[in-house]
Design a protein around this motif. Sequence first.
Motif, PDB file in Angstrom:
ATOM      1  N   THR A 145       4.644  14.686   6.189  1.00 11.08           N
ATOM      2  CA  THR A 145       3.577  14.300   6.580  1.00 11.08           C
ATOM      3  C   THR A 145       2.453  13.191   5.526  1.00 11.08           C
ATOM      4  O   THR A 145       1.720  12.407   6.487  1.00 11.08           O
ATOM      5  CB  THR A 145       2.890  15.872   6.273  1.00 11.08           C
ATOM      6  N   ILE A 146       2.940  12.320   4.574  1.00  8.95           N
ATOM      7  CA  ILE A 146       2.022  11.962   3.270  1.00  8.95           C
ATOM      8  C   ILE A 146       2.769  10.387   4.175  1.00  8.95           C
ATOM      9  O   ILE A 146       2.000  10.139   4.513  1.00  8.95           O
ATOM     10  CB  ILE A 146       3.200  12.552   2.162  1.00  8.95           C
ATOM     11  N   ILE A 147       4.017   9.851   4.777  1.00 11.50           N
ATOM     12  CA  ILE A 147       4.170   8.767   5.393  1.00 11.50           C
ATOM     13  C   ILE A 147       3.467   8.724   6.615  1.00 11.50           C
ATOM     14  O   ILE A 147       3.441   7.751   6.644  1.00 11.50           O
ATOM     15  CB  ILE A 147       5.519   8.190   4.507  1.00 11.50           C
ATOM     16  N   SER A 148       3.409   9.999   7.016  1.00  7.63           N
ATOM     17  CA  SER A 148       2.767   9.392   7.873  1.00  7.63           C
ATOM     18  C   SER A 148       0.887   8.575   8.440  1.00  7.63           C
ATOM     19  O   SER A 148       0.522   8.071   9.184  1.00  7.63           O
ATOM     20  CB  SER A 148       2.271  11.177   9.234  1.00  7.63           C
ATOM     21  N   PHE A 149       0.004   8.774   7.108  1.00 10.92           N
ATOM     22  CA  PHE A 149      -0.768   8.173   6.830  1.00 10.92           C
ATOM     23  C   PHE A 149      -0.417   6.790   6.448  1.00 10.92           C
ATOM     24  O   PHE A 149      -1.237   6.206   5.016  1.00 10.92           O
ATOM     25  CB  PHE A 149      -1.968   9.070   6.556  1.00 10.92           C
ATOM     26  N   SER A 150       0.516   6.230   5.748  1.00 11.17           N
ATOM     27  CA  SER A 150       0.724   4.900   5.484  1.00 11.17           C
ATOM     28  C   SER A 150       0.814   4.676   5.838  1.00 11.17           C
ATOM     29  O   SER A 150       1.096   3.977   6.919  1.00 11.17           O
ATOM     30  CB  SER A 150       2.729   5.458   3.961  1.00 11.17           C
ATOM     31  N   ASP A 151       0.074   2.805   5.694  1.00 13.35           N
ATOM     32  CA  ASP A 151       0.605   1.265   5.714  1.00 13.35           C
ATOM     33  C   ASP A 151       1.880   0.647   4.712  1.00 13.35           C
ATOM     34  O   ASP A 151       1.876  -0.340   5.604  1.00 13.35           O
ATOM     35  CB  ASP A 151      -0.782   1.028   5.886  1.00 13.35           C
ATOM     36  N   ASP A 152       2.311   1.696   4.501  1.00 11.61           N
ATOM     37  CA  ASP A 152       3.337   0.815   3.765  1.00 11.61           C
ATOM     38  C   ASP A 152       4.966   0.784   4.852  1.00 11.61           C
ATOM     39  O   ASP A 152       5.617   2.081   4.768  1.00 11.61           O
ATOM     40  CB  ASP A 152       3.936   1.313   2.217  1.00 11.61           C
ATOM     41  N   PRO A 153       5.472  -0.141   5.080  1.00 17.60           N
ATOM     42  CA  PRO A 153       6.196  -0.073   6.018  1.00 17.60           C
ATOM     43  C   PRO A 153       7.684   0.398   5.749  1.00 17.60           C
ATOM     44  O   PRO A 153       8.294   1.189   5.970  1.00 17.60           O
ATOM     45  CB  PRO A 153       6.580  -1.550   6.532  1.00 17.60           C
ATOM     46  N   SER A 154       8.068   0.079   4.488  1.00 20.12           N
ATOM     47  CA  SER A 154       9.339   0.180   3.561  1.00 20.12           C
ATOM     48  C   SER A 154       9.533   2.195   3.946  1.00 20.12           C
ATOM     49  O   SER A 154      10.026   2.959   3.454  1.00 20.12           O
ATOM     50  CB  SER A 154       9.489  -0.326   2.063  1.00 20.12           C
ATOM     51  N   ALA A 155       8.288   2.472   3.101  1.00 20.71           N
ATOM     52  CA  ALA A 155       7.845   4.545   3.027  1.00 20.71           C
ATOM     53  C   ALA A 155       7.400   5.128   4.438  1.00 20.71           C
ATOM     54  O   ALA A 155       8.690   5.817   4.991  1.00 20.71           O
ATOM     55  CB  ALA A 155       6.418   5.149   2.761  1.00 20.71           C
ATOM     56  N   ARG A 156       7.028   4.849   6.059  1.00 27.36           N
ATOM     57  CA  ARG A 156       6.946   4.249   7.153  1.00 27.36           C
ATOM     58  C   ARG A 156       8.314   4.932   7.820  1.00 27.36           C
ATOM     59  O   ARG A 156       8.153   5.469   8.615  1.00 27.36           O
ATOM     60  CB  ARG A 156       5.329   3.851   7.455  1.00 27.36           C
ATOM     61  N   ASP A 157       8.293   3.640   8.545  1.00 24.72           N
ATOM     62  CA  ASP A 157       9.286   3.013   9.141  1.00 24.72           C
ATOM     63  C   ASP A 157      10.150   3.844   9.578  1.00 24.72           C
ATOM     64  O   ASP A 157      11.506   4.038   8.321  1.00 24.72           O
ATOM     65  CB  ASP A 157       9.878   1.405   9.388  1.00 24.72           C
ATOM     66  N   HIS A 158      10.895   4.185  11.230  1.00 22.32           N
ATOM     67  CA  HIS A 158      12.018   5.572  11.145  1.00 22.32           C
ATOM     68  C   HIS A 158      12.229   6.502  10.603  1.00 22.32           C
ATOM     69  O   HIS A 158      12.864   7.142  10.788  1.00 22.32           O
ATOM     70  CB  HIS A 158      13.335   4.017  11.176  1.00 22.32           C
ATOM     71  N   PHE A 159      10.530   6.600  10.695  1.00 20.22           N
ATOM     72  CA  PHE A 159      10.933   7.998   9.807  1.00 20.22           C
ATOM     73  C   PHE A 159       9.710   8.892  10.910  1.00 20.22           C
ATOM     74  O   PHE A 159       9.411  11.006  10.510  1.00 20.22           O
ATOM     75  CB  PHE A 159      10.182   8.505   8.629  1.00 20.22           C
ATOM     76  N   GLY A 160       9.274   8.598  11.931  1.00 18.21           N
ATOM     77  CA  GLY A 160       8.557   9.079  13.030  1.00 18.21           C
ATOM     78  C   GLY A 160       8.972  10.496  13.558  1.00 18.21           C
ATOM     79  O   GLY A 160      11.186  10.527  13.425  1.00 18.21           O
ATOM     80  N   PRO A 161       8.714  11.338  14.862  1.00 17.19           N
ATOM     81  CA  PRO A 161       6.858  11.099  15.235  1.00 17.19           C
ATOM     82  C   PRO A 161       6.417  11.865  14.043  1.00 17.19           C
ATOM     83  O   PRO A 161       7.040  12.900  12.751  1.00 17.19           O
ATOM     84  CB  PRO A 161       7.361  12.646  15.658  1.00 17.19           C
ATOM     85  N   TYR A 162       4.936  10.780  14.167  1.00 16.32           N
ATOM     86  CA  TYR A 162       4.313  11.348  13.349  1.00 16.32           C
ATOM     87  C   TYR A 162       3.242  12.681  12.317  1.00 16.32           C
ATOM     88  O   TYR A 162       3.246  12.930  13.550  1.00 16.32           O
ATOM     89  CB  TYR A 162       3.181   9.997  12.516  1.00 16.32           C
ATOM     90  N   THR A 163       2.919  12.722  11.367  1.00 15.75           N
ATOM     91  CA  THR A 163       1.627  13.976  11.691  1.00 15.75           C
ATOM     92  C   THR A 163       0.019  13.907  12.234  1.00 15.75           C
ATOM     93  O   THR A 163       0.192  12.690  11.321  1.00 15.75           O
ATOM     94  CB  THR A 163       2.101  14.922  10.432  1.00 15.75           C
ATOM     95  N   PRO A 164      -0.406  13.737  13.183  1.00 17.96           N
ATOM     96  CA  PRO A 164      -1.379  13.421  13.091  1.00 17.96           C
ATOM     97  C   PRO A 164      -2.828  14.149  12.302  1.00 17.96           C
ATOM     98  O   PRO A 164      -2.114  15.602  11.377  1.00 17.96           O
ATOM     99  CB  PRO A 164      -2.139  13.687  14.965  1.00 17.96           C
ATOM    100  N   GLY A 165      -4.143  13.727  12.282  1.00 15.75           N
ATOM    101  CA  GLY A 165      -5.067  14.327  11.645  1.00 15.75           C
ATOM    102  C   GLY A 165      -5.154  13.952  10.961  1.00 15.75           C
ATOM    103  O   GLY A 165      -6.184  13.559  10.081  1.00 15.75           O
ATOM    104  N   PHE A 166      -5.212  12.105  10.710  1.00 14.29           N
ATOM    105  CA  PHE A 166      -5.713  11.231   9.664  1.00 14.29           C
ATOM    106  C   PHE A 166      -6.541   9.876  10.101  1.00 14.29           C
ATOM    107  O   PHE A 166      -5.613   9.323  11.178  1.00 14.29           O
ATOM    108  CB  PHE A 166      -4.496  11.007   8.266  1.00 14.29           C
ATOM    109  N   VAL A 167      -7.309  10.033   9.246  1.00 21.23           N
ATOM    110  CA  VAL A 167      -8.201   8.475   9.850  1.00 21.23           C
ATOM    111  C   VAL A 167      -8.419   7.294   8.387  1.00 21.23           C
ATOM    112  O   VAL A 167      -8.363   7.635   7.254  1.00 21.23           O
ATOM    113  CB  VAL A 167      -9.199   8.406  10.232  1.00 21.23           C
ATOM    114  N   ARG A 168      -7.096   6.280   8.854  1.00 15.61           N
ATOM    115  CA  ARG A 168      -7.257   5.112   7.336  1.00 15.61           C
ATOM    116  C   ARG A 168      -8.779   4.346   7.393  1.00 15.61           C
ATOM    117  O   ARG A 168      -8.440   3.465   8.562  1.00 15.61           O
ATOM    118  CB  ARG A 168      -6.006   4.174   7.394  1.00 15.61           C
TER     119      ARG A 168
END
Length: 407
Positions: A145-168
């Motif tokens: 859930t937390i990496i779903s609203f991260s903009d750090d590629p190393s933390a986020r990439d290839h771990f989807g599908p992502y949790t919705p409900g966040f606006v950055r």
Amino acid sequence: MVSESLELERRHGANNYHPLPVVISTASGAYVTDEDGRRYLDALAAYSAVNFGHGHPRLIEAARRQLDRVTLTSRAFHNDQLGHFCAELAELCGMDRVLPMNTGAEAVETGIKTARKWGYEVKGVPDGQAEIIVADGNFHGRTTTIISFSDDPSARDHFGPYTPGFVRVPYGSVEAIAAAITPNTVAVLIEPIQGEAGVVIPPEGFLQSLRRLCNQENVLFIADEIQAGLGRTGRTFACDHEDVRPDLYLLGKALGGGIVPVSAVVGRDDVIGVFGPGQHGSTFGGNPLACAVGREVIAMLGEGTYQANAAALGERMKQRLDAAVLPGVKEVRARGLWLGIERTDAEPPARRFCEALLTAQAPGPAGPAGLLAKDTHETTIRLAPPLVITAEEADWIVDQLVAVLAA
């Protein structure tokens, strides 16, 4: 020669970290010693989890007393430490209720669940439509859930599908937050100082303006003080620098005294009170050992000496760094004993400077030592020494940093 423990870690451990090449064997106060007997001043303090130094006698004694009594009951039963821990932490925060967990990421997840449930049951947001506003450059943990609203590629990439409900939105911009608020907005989740981003401090007045906006729009203000809180910035909480109290504090790291993982969400009755039995929990959350150590941490913070030392020595280090000639340094950011030295570019990367600090083995206040620091995002060297360091040790840290940057 690679040590046996390091070789075993490389062979059998998951490759999810890139540690500096030091194998720590023992530690005391602000110092650690590696397997070969080399000493280092620890200027990272386990990302603020060791704010009170390694093996603080008061915390070790609190843990030892509890180890001889009972360590775990689960929340299926009461224990004689939990109520005191909750009451004392609520008082420290100026809040009503505490929901204890274990890790910082669990505290963030708990804060998200709290805000959504509050939004549906108190604010009246349609079920499944809650939105939480977060900031660019955020770091709140690495759950899915937390990496779903991260903009750090190393933390986020290839771990989807992502949790919705966040606006950055851009960090530090109340105007951007105001523009992003809709009738479905339930919370703004923010780090009062962004640690993993490189000790990024928002514009003066940002937190006060955010507090007023959240009041006006009936939106929860959630402050992630997992790294910034509990003395690190020279005040008990980073929000204290602007005399602001959020609706929810997210706490962790130093709350466990560097001994056990302890985290907590602390807030008002009308917010945390939305939970009922069975709706959230943790087998280890609120365990007697964690509560006993956490209670001693709270007592130590209540004395104010650690906050005062962080404020005074942090200012001393900042002034010395500002006055020094630092080739290739774009900016020095500091709040208490939390400093980010940002270089103008990533070549050479900041890690190279941390490796140089590690191997320096320069004469120090307590004998020859290297310096443990940590890079972030290629361009920033982070310093977060334990709050127990002396003025002489603070000066020595600056001396080593200036020498390595100049070289």
